[in-house]
Design a protein around this motif. Sequence first.
Motif, mmCIF file in Angstrom:
data_model
loop_
_atom_site.group_PDB
_atom_site.id
_atom_site.type_symbol
_atom_site.label_atom_id
_atom_site.label_comp_id
_atom_site.label_asym_id
_atom_site.label_seq_id
_atom_site.Cartn_x
_atom_site.Cartn_y
_atom_site.Cartn_z
ATOM 1 N N THR A 56 14.122 -34.915 24.451
ATOM 2 C CA THR A 56 13.892 -35.943 23.426
ATOM 3 C C THR A 56 12.492 -35.861 22.825
ATOM 4 N N LYS A 58 9.256 -35.042 20.511
ATOM 5 C CA LYS A 58 9.011 -34.932 19.077
ATOM 6 C C LYS A 58 8.031 -33.797 18.779
ATOM 7 N N SER A 95 25.099 -32.655 16.003
ATOM 8 C CA SER A 95 24.051 -32.572 14.980
ATOM 9 C C SER A 95 24.042 -33.850 14.143
ATOM 10 N N GLY A 96 22.980 -34.035 13.391
ATOM 11 C CA GLY A 96 22.885 -35.174 12.496
ATOM 12 C C GLY A 96 23.986 -35.170 11.457
ATOM 13 N N LYS A 108 16.368 -43.180 9.867
ATOM 14 C CA LYS A 108 15.873 -43.245 11.247
ATOM 15 C C LYS A 108 16.969 -43.565 12.254
ATOM 16 N N GLY A 111 18.369 -40.660 14.317
ATOM 17 C CA GLY A 111 17.574 -40.285 15.485
ATOM 18 C C GLY A 111 17.819 -41.199 16.671
ATOM 19 N N LEU A 114 21.216 -40.243 18.039
ATOM 20 C CA LEU A 114 21.122 -38.948 18.722
ATOM 21 C C LEU A 114 20.493 -39.112 20.104
ATOM 22 N N ASN A 115 19.440 -39.895 20.207
ATOM 23 C CA ASN A 115 18.793 -40.086 21.510
ATOM 24 C C ASN A 115 19.710 -40.785 22.506
ATOM 25 N N LYS A 118 22.185 -38.293 23.625
ATOM 26 C CA LYS A 118 21.561 -37.358 24.568
ATOM 27 C C LYS A 118 21.513 -37.957 25.974
#
Length: 150
Positions: A56, A58, A95-96, A108, A111, A114-115, A118
């Motif tokens: 995760t 950045k 994927s996004g 945003k 993201g 996605l987190n 994950k």
Amino acid sequence: MTLLSALFRNQEEVMTFHSRVKLSAYDRDLGLFIVANRDDKPSIKPLRPYQMLVLTTKVKVSDTRKWVEEVFKYRGNTELLQQFMEWEIPKFPVSGHMLKENGVPGGKRIGLVLNKLKEHWADSDFTASSEDLLKQIPTVLSELDIPITR
């Protein structure tokens, strides 16, 4: 920098030291990372919190991976260090673009989703397929209080 990190109580002290001696950006960030992550992270699977840090991040994954190794060296935990060094970073199957196709609003929020996905992926020992993860989108969106767009 790993040894110096033992002298700092918090990240502010790392930055004060940096302002005096002008560390490289890498060493400054390493010191900040070690101070922030040097305490024990309780987990059923002791390696999992550190794997999540890598997945995760950045910043560059390679830098984060090296920083986690330095945290294990700092803590003197050679067993976890060895396990972590043997761990191959798996490729996240979502994927996004896939999220947008499944009703996740852009920006945003992608993201954030996605987190969360994950985290679910890590809970499955990185074996959940993209289909399995995409099925969890409605639950994740409701947890994050994000409306679905279609």
